[in-house]
Design a protein around this motif. Structure first.
Motif, PDB file in Angstrom:
ATOM      1  N   ALA A  19      -8.927 -24.469 -25.573  1.00  0.00           N
ATOM      2  CA  ALA A  19      -9.724 -24.996 -24.937  1.00  0.00           C
ATOM      3  C   ALA A  19      -9.919 -26.528 -25.397  1.00  0.00           C
ATOM      4  O   ALA A  19     -10.005 -27.653 -24.636  1.00  0.00           O
ATOM      5  N   HIS A  20     -10.578 -26.432 -26.658  1.00  0.00           N
ATOM      6  CA  HIS A  20     -11.183 -27.533 -27.282  1.00  0.00           C
ATOM      7  C   HIS A  20     -10.686 -28.220 -28.323  1.00  0.00           C
ATOM      8  O   HIS A  20     -10.985 -29.441 -28.628  1.00  0.00           O
ATOM      9  N   THR A  21      -9.296 -27.825 -28.679  1.00  0.00           N
ATOM     10  CA  THR A  21      -8.568 -28.989 -29.670  1.00  0.00           C
ATOM     11  C   THR A  21      -7.145 -29.109 -28.873  1.00  0.00           C
ATOM     12  O   THR A  21      -7.051 -30.251 -29.077  1.00  0.00           O
ATOM     13  N   LEU A  22      -6.389 -28.244 -28.467  1.00  0.00           N
ATOM     14  CA  LEU A  22      -5.038 -28.722 -28.058  1.00  0.00           C
ATOM     15  C   LEU A  22      -5.056 -29.279 -26.452  1.00  0.00           C
ATOM     16  O   LEU A  22      -4.345 -30.280 -26.476  1.00  0.00           O
ATOM     17  N   MET A  23      -5.665 -28.594 -25.520  1.00  0.00           N
ATOM     18  CA  MET A  23      -5.494 -29.014 -24.342  1.00  0.00           C
ATOM     19  C   MET A  23      -6.241 -30.300 -24.069  1.00  0.00           C
ATOM     20  O   MET A  23      -5.486 -31.169 -23.460  1.00  0.00           O
ATOM     21  N   PRO A  24      -7.190 -30.843 -24.656  1.00  0.00           N
ATOM     22  CA  PRO A  24      -7.927 -32.212 -24.710  1.00  0.00           C
ATOM     23  C   PRO A  24      -6.763 -33.158 -25.092  1.00  0.00           C
ATOM     24  O   PRO A  24      -7.207 -34.332 -24.526  1.00  0.00           O
ATOM     25  N   THR A  25      -5.929 -33.085 -25.780  1.00  0.00           N
ATOM     26  CA  THR A  25      -4.925 -34.161 -26.293  1.00  0.00           C
ATOM     27  C   THR A  25      -3.936 -34.456 -24.978  1.00  0.00           C
ATOM     28  O   THR A  25      -3.341 -35.455 -25.110  1.00  0.00           O
ATOM     29  N   GLU A  26      -3.848 -33.650 -23.928  1.00  0.00           N
ATOM     30  CA  GLU A  26      -3.110 -33.947 -22.926  1.00  0.00           C
ATOM     31  C   GLU A  26      -3.991 -33.886 -21.726  1.00  0.00           C
ATOM     32  O   GLU A  26      -3.354 -33.181 -20.610  1.00  0.00           O
ATOM     33  N   GLN A  27      -4.886 -34.542 -21.517  1.00  0.00           N
ATOM     34  CA  GLN A  27      -5.784 -34.566 -20.534  1.00  0.00           C
ATOM     35  C   GLN A  27      -5.196 -35.228 -18.983  1.00  0.00           C
ATOM     36  O   GLN A  27      -5.525 -34.364 -18.132  1.00  0.00           O
TER      37      GLN A  27
END
Length: 343
Positions: A19-27
């Protein structure tokens, strides 16, 4: 093309990491709508982060705005959640290990085929910088053809968490860390397996393995040693790689270590005998300075997309998945075979 709306099922350590590390890199490609967890305090924590906290899995499946789910729950729950998600028309990413055994995975894949929905497994260690260095050495033969690989992860903190201590939930270190190391090795060598042996450790008194050592010989004659330990107060290198023209040692994930290649210098002087304990040895003496050269590790960079970018490309553009379900199945079959060998 629109971003894929996700809900995370299981908001513990790995779920919150997604939720807070991997997904935000591909917003632009991935949009996290919310989470569902059986624990109220985790749902409350998600709500405080501005996420929708679903009250039930059924509520997630009924939400038409949800296009995909990520399953980050204990291993024994993966099959049911994945199948229900696929049948509800959701695309599914599942944390590793994908299932408890090959039969469970085959059930999931049958439903994915029947529904036409995308199903992928998050084997994220294919992107580790240390693995990428070894992969580069293997493919480009900077130290010649590699004939032996040693891959280890070791610590002194025992089996992590709570459910990972229990066999009914798929606990133990072969299913926890072993699945990563085996996935890396099988993907790297890409040759049928000729022979396997394994020795499990139960020194910490749990019902599940607290570590293991496995030896794999491939049909192309590459040999691999894979080791996981949780009672190691001093550790061996993360990687030790032997080629016909050199040796690589990667000590840890920070890429400390050495890369040494033979110069094949005909003028290099022969090694001189050294004092070894109470005797002399020439065989184990270090090579002369002219006989070897120290190199820098190659740049640790994947030429393939990050996991979530690849998932987006698979869903929106019908691209090839980097982590193929056939490869995941091969790893799970090897794990099953190792457990059978131990019996």
């Amino acid at each position: 093309m629109s971003a894929i709306n996700f809900v995370i099922i299981g908001y513990g350590g790995m779920g919150s990491y997604h939720a807070h590390t991997l997904m935000p890199t591909e917003q632009e490609k991935i949009h996290l709508l919310g989470v569902y967890d059986v624990l109220e305090e985790r749902r409350q924590a998600a709500s405080e982060k501005g996420l929708i906290a679903y009250d039930s899995f059924e509520e997630v499946l009924a939400d038409e705005n949800v296009e995909a789910i990520l399953i980050a729950t204990p291993n024994d729950s993966h099959k049911e959640l994945a199948i229900r998600g696929l049948q509800a028309g959701k695309k599914v990413i599942c944390e590793k290990p994908v299932a408890m055994n090959v039969a469970e995975l085959d059930e999931i894949l049958a439903v994915a085929k029947e529904t036409g929905q995308t199903f992928m497994v998050h084997q994220n260690r294919r992107w580790d910088p240390d693995f990428l260095v070894v992969r580069d050495l293997y493919q480009k033969k900077q130290i010649g053809e590699i004939f032996q690989l040693e891959s280890r992860v070791q610590g002194a903190n025992g089996i992590p968490g709570d459910w990972r201590h229990l066999p009914e939930h798929g606990g133990g270190m072969l299913l926890d860390w072993g699945v990563h190391l085996l996935d890396q090795i099988l993907w790297l060598v890409n040759s049928p397996i000729k022979k396997v042996s394994v020795d499990f450790s139960y020194v910490l008194g749990d019902q599940v393995d607290d570590g293991f050592i496995s030896y794999i010989t491939f049909e192309n004659d590459v040999k691999a040693l894979i080791e996981v330990g949780t009672s190691n107060y001093t550790t061996l290198p993360r990687w030790y790689v032997k080629g016909y023209e050199g040796t690589a040692r990667i000590d840890d994930w920070d890429l400390s270590g050495e890369l040494i290649r033979a110069t094949n210098n005909e003028d290099a002087s022969a090694p001189k005998p050294i004092q070894a304990g109470v005797g002399l040895t020439k065989t184990m003496a270090p090579p002369s300075e002219e006989a070897t050269e120290k190199l820098s590790f190659p740049e640790a960079k994947a030429e393939y997309q990050p996991f979530y970018a690849n998932f987006y490309s698979v869903v929106r553009q019908e691209a090839e998945p980097i982590v193929k379900n056939s490869e995941v199945r091969e790893v799970l079959a090897l794990i099953e075979h190792m457990f059978e060998l131990a019996k």
